[in-house]
Motif scaffolding. Structure first.
Motif, PDB file in Angstrom:
ATOM      1  N   ASN A 171       0.857  -1.193   0.000  1.00  0.00           N
ATOM      2  CA  ASN A 171       0.000   0.000   0.000  1.00  0.00           C
ATOM      3  C   ASN A 171       0.886   1.234   0.000  1.00  0.00           C
ATOM      4  OD1 ASN A 171      -2.910  -1.107   0.440  1.00  0.00           O
ATOM      5  ND2 ASN A 171      -1.569  -2.271   1.813  1.00  0.00           N
ATOM      6  N   VAL A 172       0.944   1.877  -1.161  1.00  0.00           N
ATOM      7  CA  VAL A 172       1.938   2.930  -1.373  1.00  0.00           C
ATOM      8  C   VAL A 172       1.313   4.114  -2.104  1.00  0.00           C
ATOM      9  CG1 VAL A 172       4.161   3.457  -2.450  1.00  0.00           C
ATOM     10  CG2 VAL A 172       3.697   1.126  -1.684  1.00  0.00           C
ATOM     11  N   ILE A 173       1.711   5.316  -1.715  1.00  0.00           N
ATOM     12  CA  ILE A 173       1.355   6.503  -2.497  1.00  0.00           C
ATOM     13  C   ILE A 173       2.659   7.152  -2.950  1.00  0.00           C
ATOM     14  CG2 ILE A 173       0.320   8.816  -2.421  1.00  0.00           C
ATOM     15  CD1 ILE A 173      -1.702   7.727  -0.455  1.00  0.00           C
ATOM     16  N   TYR A 174       2.791   7.345  -4.252  1.00  0.00           N
ATOM     17  CA  TYR A 174       3.969   8.016  -4.805  1.00  0.00           C
ATOM     18  C   TYR A 174       3.490   9.367  -5.331  1.00  0.00           C
ATOM     19  CZ  TYR A 174       8.103   8.820  -7.727  1.00  0.00           C
ATOM     20  OH  TYR A 174       9.240   9.347  -8.297  1.00  0.00           O
ATOM     21  N   VAL A 203       0.988  18.267  -9.785  1.00  0.00           N
ATOM     22  CA  VAL A 203       1.274  17.184  -8.846  1.00  0.00           C
ATOM     23  C   VAL A 203       0.291  16.044  -9.098  1.00  0.00           C
ATOM     24  CG1 VAL A 203       1.340  16.510  -6.397  1.00  0.00           C
ATOM     25  CG2 VAL A 203       2.074  18.804  -7.081  1.00  0.00           C
ATOM     26  N   GLY A 204       0.787  14.828  -9.160  1.00  0.00           N
ATOM     27  CA  GLY A 204      -0.089  13.666  -9.313  1.00  0.00           C
ATOM     28  C   GLY A 204       0.382  12.557  -8.397  1.00  0.00           C
ATOM     29  N   ALA A 205      -0.449  11.538  -8.231  1.00  0.00           N
ATOM     30  CA  ALA A 205      -0.057  10.419  -7.377  1.00  0.00           C
ATOM     31  C   ALA A 205      -0.246   9.108  -8.117  1.00  0.00           C
ATOM     32  CB  ALA A 205      -0.874  10.405  -6.097  1.00  0.00           C
ATOM     33  N   GLY A 206       0.714   8.219  -7.913  1.00  0.00           N
ATOM     34  CA  GLY A 206       0.549   6.828  -8.320  1.00  0.00           C
ATOM     35  C   GLY A 206       0.195   6.073  -7.051  1.00  0.00           C
ATOM     36  N   ILE A 207      -0.894   5.347  -7.090  1.00  0.00           N
ATOM     37  CA  ILE A 207      -1.373   4.691  -5.879  1.00  0.00           C
ATOM     38  C   ILE A 207      -1.362   3.174  -6.065  1.00  0.00           C
ATOM     39  CG2 ILE A 207      -3.343   4.447  -4.307  1.00  0.00           C
ATOM     40  CD1 ILE A 207      -4.089   7.371  -5.182  1.00  0.00           C
ATOM     41  N   ILE A 208      -0.693   2.493  -5.149  1.00  0.00           N
ATOM     42  CA  ILE A 208      -0.698   1.026  -5.129  1.00  0.00           C
ATOM     43  C   ILE A 208      -1.548   0.632  -3.921  1.00  0.00           C
ATOM     44  CG2 ILE A 208       0.726  -1.071  -4.969  1.00  0.00           C
ATOM     45  CD1 ILE A 208       1.889   0.449  -7.214  1.00  0.00           C
ATOM     46  N   ALA A 209      -2.605  -0.118  -4.156  1.00  0.00           N
ATOM     47  CA  ALA A 209      -3.479  -0.560  -3.070  1.00  0.00           C
ATOM     48  C   ALA A 209      -3.564  -2.077  -3.108  1.00  0.00           C
ATOM     49  CB  ALA A 209      -4.869   0.060  -3.219  1.00  0.00           C
ATOM     50  N   ALA A 210      -3.286  -2.702  -1.979  1.00  0.00           N
ATOM     51  CA  ALA A 210      -3.279  -4.169  -1.886  1.00  0.00           C
ATOM     52  C   ALA A 210      -2.408  -4.788  -2.990  1.00  0.00           C
ATOM     53  CB  ALA A 210      -4.705  -4.718  -1.944  1.00  0.00           C
ATOM     54  N   GLY A 211      -1.280  -4.135  -3.264  1.00  0.00           N
ATOM     55  CA  GLY A 211      -0.318  -4.682  -4.218  1.00  0.00           C
ATOM     56  C   GLY A 211      -0.633  -4.418  -5.678  1.00  0.00           C
ATOM     57  N   ARG A 212      -1.750  -3.745  -5.948  1.00  0.00           N
ATOM     58  CA  ARG A 212      -2.130  -3.487  -7.341  1.00  0.00           C
ATOM     59  C   ARG A 212      -2.182  -1.996  -7.615  1.00  0.00           C
ATOM     60  NH1 ARG A 212      -5.540  -8.234  -9.201  1.00  0.00           N
ATOM     61  NH2 ARG A 212      -5.826  -6.932 -11.024  1.00  0.00           N
ATOM     62  N   ARG A 213      -1.889  -1.648  -8.875  1.00  0.00           N
ATOM     63  CA  ARG A 213      -1.986  -0.235  -9.253  1.00  0.00           C
ATOM     64  C   ARG A 213      -3.445   0.167  -9.302  1.00  0.00           C
ATOM     65  NH1 ARG A 213       0.479   0.668 -14.742  1.00  0.00           N
ATOM     66  NH2 ARG A 213       0.103  -1.556 -15.014  1.00  0.00           N
ATOM     67  N   LEU A 214      -3.741   1.272  -8.650  1.00  0.00           N
ATOM     68  CA  LEU A 214      -5.115   1.781  -8.668  1.00  0.00           C
ATOM     69  C   LEU A 214      -5.219   2.725  -9.865  1.00  0.00           C
ATOM     70  CD1 LEU A 214      -7.309   1.353  -6.402  1.00  0.00           C
ATOM     71  CD2 LEU A 214      -6.843   3.694  -5.750  1.00  0.00           C
ATOM     72  N   ASN A 258      -4.578  13.991   4.327  1.00  0.00           N
ATOM     73  CA  ASN A 258      -5.848  13.541   3.743  1.00  0.00           C
ATOM     74  C   ASN A 258      -5.677  12.218   2.998  1.00  0.00           C
ATOM     75  OD1 ASN A 258      -7.764  15.523   4.521  1.00  0.00           O
ATOM     76  ND2 ASN A 258      -6.770  16.970   3.146  1.00  0.00           N
ATOM     77  N   LEU A 259      -4.598  12.120   2.218  1.00  0.00           N
ATOM     78  CA  LEU A 259      -4.368  10.888   1.450  1.00  0.00           C
ATOM     79  C   LEU A 259      -4.109   9.708   2.382  1.00  0.00           C
ATOM     80  CD1 LEU A 259      -2.121  12.308  -1.413  1.00  0.00           C
ATOM     81  CD2 LEU A 259      -4.531  11.660  -1.539  1.00  0.00           C
ATOM     82  N   VAL A 260      -3.354   9.968   3.452  1.00  0.00           N
ATOM     83  CA  VAL A 260      -3.048   8.902   4.413  1.00  0.00           C
ATOM     84  C   VAL A 260      -4.338   8.438   5.107  1.00  0.00           C
ATOM     85  CG1 VAL A 260      -1.939   8.516   6.664  1.00  0.00           C
ATOM     86  CG2 VAL A 260      -0.623   9.477   4.762  1.00  0.00           C
ATOM     87  N   ASN A 261      -5.214   9.393   5.420  1.00  0.00           N
ATOM     88  CA  ASN A 261      -6.490   9.024   6.056  1.00  0.00           C
ATOM     89  C   ASN A 261      -7.387   8.240   5.101  1.00  0.00           C
ATOM     90  OD1 ASN A 261      -5.669  10.360   8.325  1.00  0.00           O
ATOM     91  ND2 ASN A 261      -6.933  12.177   7.997  1.00  0.00           N
ATOM     92  N   ILE A 262      -7.314   8.557   3.819  1.00  0.00           N
ATOM     93  CA  ILE A 262      -8.191   7.878   2.846  1.00  0.00           C
ATOM     94  C   ILE A 262      -7.645   6.500   2.467  1.00  0.00           C
ATOM     95  CG2 ILE A 262      -9.129   7.965   0.497  1.00  0.00           C
ATOM     96  CD1 ILE A 262      -9.015  11.084   0.780  1.00  0.00           C
ATOM     97  N   PHE A 263      -6.335   6.417   2.216  1.00  0.00           N
ATOM     98  CA  PHE A 263      -5.784   5.188   1.644  1.00  0.00           C
ATOM     99  C   PHE A 263      -5.023   4.303   2.631  1.00  0.00           C
ATOM    100  CE2 PHE A 263      -6.278   7.948  -2.062  1.00  0.00           C
ATOM    101  CZ  PHE A 263      -7.012   7.096  -2.879  1.00  0.00           C
ATOM    102  N   ASN A 264      -4.682   4.822   3.810  1.00  0.00           N
ATOM    103  CA  ASN A 264      -3.942   4.049   4.815  1.00  0.00           C
ATOM    104  C   ASN A 264      -2.696   3.360   4.215  1.00  0.00           C
ATOM    105  OD1 ASN A 264      -4.689   1.083   6.832  1.00  0.00           O
ATOM    106  ND2 ASN A 264      -3.259   2.721   7.204  1.00  0.00           N
ATOM    107  N   PRO A 265      -1.828   4.147   3.546  1.00  0.00           N
ATOM    108  CA  PRO A 265      -0.627   3.541   2.962  1.00  0.00           C
ATOM    109  C   PRO A 265       0.410   3.213   4.044  1.00  0.00           C
ATOM    110  CG  PRO A 265      -0.527   5.910   2.738  1.00  0.00           C
ATOM    111  CD  PRO A 265      -1.862   5.598   3.377  1.00  0.00           C
ATOM    112  N   GLU A 266       1.314   2.287   3.727  1.00  0.00           N
ATOM    113  CA  GLU A 266       2.433   2.051   4.644  1.00  0.00           C
ATOM    114  C   GLU A 266       3.632   2.922   4.270  1.00  0.00           C
ATOM    115  OE1 GLU A 266       2.033  -1.984   2.528  1.00  0.00           O
ATOM    116  OE2 GLU A 266       3.687  -2.214   3.928  1.00  0.00           O
TER     117      GLU A 266
END
Ligand SMILES: [Zn+2]
Length: 393
Positions: free
Chosen positions: A212-215, A222-233, A318-326
């Protein structure tokens, strides 16, 4: 009646899994592959032989281990021969590279990019860089595809750049234009630069092993690449991750997307330069000059950097609260901003983040540095090969 996968399908899946393992981890002993893939020794031997026959891996003796007994053979990706072309179309520069199986950048070219350059103008420049690199190719080289990282919203189905607010691109078919210019019979896959960089850092960079990653990637926008549960969102059409256009100030500064008060109007190039009293300047160098001035004690620059850092922490909370990344990774100019204002970022994150979401989140800079978009673009191209190695090779 539904039947299970056939022997051939299982073999193809296993070939892909083995090739992916050595692509990501580099030279690997047969013994380690046996454990990592959960297959027996004879199966690993047969799969390796098939991949070697296709010219995708080589097998050989390991370097001296000093241990007694017969050493396990080492399987290596054919990094010099098997490769993908990778392109990165950024606000101020164009980059082209040849990336070998295994993820190493073997050759590269970089060109300045005047702002306002269209896709039709960019494609021949990039194709010219590739023609130069082709002269150094080994005779038996195998190109498995091309990947493009572009700052803009990319339609997943066909790589059409729907909107590049900072480049002025609207519905630009960059993938098609590049394919035509290159004149090679390989597919060209296009992705948003933040998504592509996140993919690279997840595969072989700072976020390896994190599911679970936010880049966050910054240039003008500014943009974000989001990996959720090991998959690209990616969202339905491929447009997710446009976090720079979260509206954070009602009736705030005008954004290049046409809206007002978007997050990137506070943390992007325009916001920082405006706050530093340097609205006439632009480009990454101008942003770096503000960080440098703040470092040397320029009061106005310090206020601008602290303010932008506070806004960065606000959005990240806000992103951390929404996506709970590690992990949150700061790339592009967000790396520079984060390093210049880490105290403000952390302080705002700690005040606005929910304690449960903050517990395990780590803030990091990219391990692959500026190569992440190129390495990730190549990963887009390698994905097809890794899904079915013998079909592509
Ligand atoms: Zn906007």
């Amino acid at each position: 009646m539904r039947v299970g996968p056939s022997q051939d399908e299982i073999r193809r899946q296993n070939l892909g899994a083995l090739l992916r393992y050595v692509h990501v981890h580099g030279a690997t002993t047969r013994a380690e592959l046996t454990t990592a893939l959960g297959l027996n020794r004879s199966t690993i031997g047969a799969l390796t032989a098939d991949l070697a026959a296709a010219g995708l891996v080589t097998e050989g003796a390991p370097k001296e281990t000093g241990r007694a007994g017969r050493p396990s053979l080492v399987v290596r990706p054919e990094s010099d021969r098997v490769f993908a072309y990778a392109y990165s179309i950024e606000v101020d520069r164009l980059r082209a590279a040849r990336v070998g199986l295994g993820g190493a950048v073997i050759d590269r070219r970089e060109l300045d990019r005047p702002r306002g350059l269209t896709a039709a103008e960019a494609a021949p420049l990039l194709a010219g860089a590739v023609k130069e690199m082709r002269q150094a190719l080994p005779e038996d080289a195998l190109c498995v595809g091309a990947g493009v990282a572009v700052c803009g919203m990319v339609r997943r189905d066909d790589g059409l750049v729907r909107l590049g607010p900072t480049t002025g691109w609207v519905d630009e078919p960059i993938g098609t234009a590049l394919g035509t210019e290159l004149g090679v019979d390989v597919p060209v896959t296009v992705g948003n630069v933040a998504d592509v960089a996140a993919f690279a850092e997840h595969a072989r960079g700072a976020a390896a092993g994190c599911d679970n990653v936010i880049y966050l990637y910054g240039d003008v926008g500014v943009g974000a690449g989001i990996i959720a549960a090991g998959r690209r969102l990616t969202g339905h059409g491929g447009y997710s991750g446009e976090v720079g256009h979260m509206v954070v100030v009602r009736d705030g500064a005008r954004c290049e997307c046409g809206n007002r008060g978007c997050w990137e109007t506070e943390i992007g190039e325009h916001g920082l330069l405006r706050a530093a009293g340097r609205s006439d300047a632009r480009g990454r160098e101008a942003m770096l000059a503000v960080f440098d001035a703040a470092d040397r004690g320029d009061a106005r620059a310090q206020i601008a950097v602290r303010q932008a850092g506070d806004w960065l922490g606000f959005g990240v909370a806000n992103l951390v609260n929404i996506f709970n990344p590690e992990m949150v990774i700061f790339g592009g100019t967000m790396r520079d901003l984060y390093l210049a204002a880490a105290a403000q970022v952390r302080s705002r994150l700690n005040s606005n983040g929910l304690p449960a979401c903050l517990e395990h989140v780590r803030l990091r800079t990219p391990k692959l540095g500026e190569d992440a978009p190129l390495v990730g673009a190549a990963e887009l191209a390698f994905d097809r090969l890794l899904a079915d190695p013998l079909d592509v090779s």
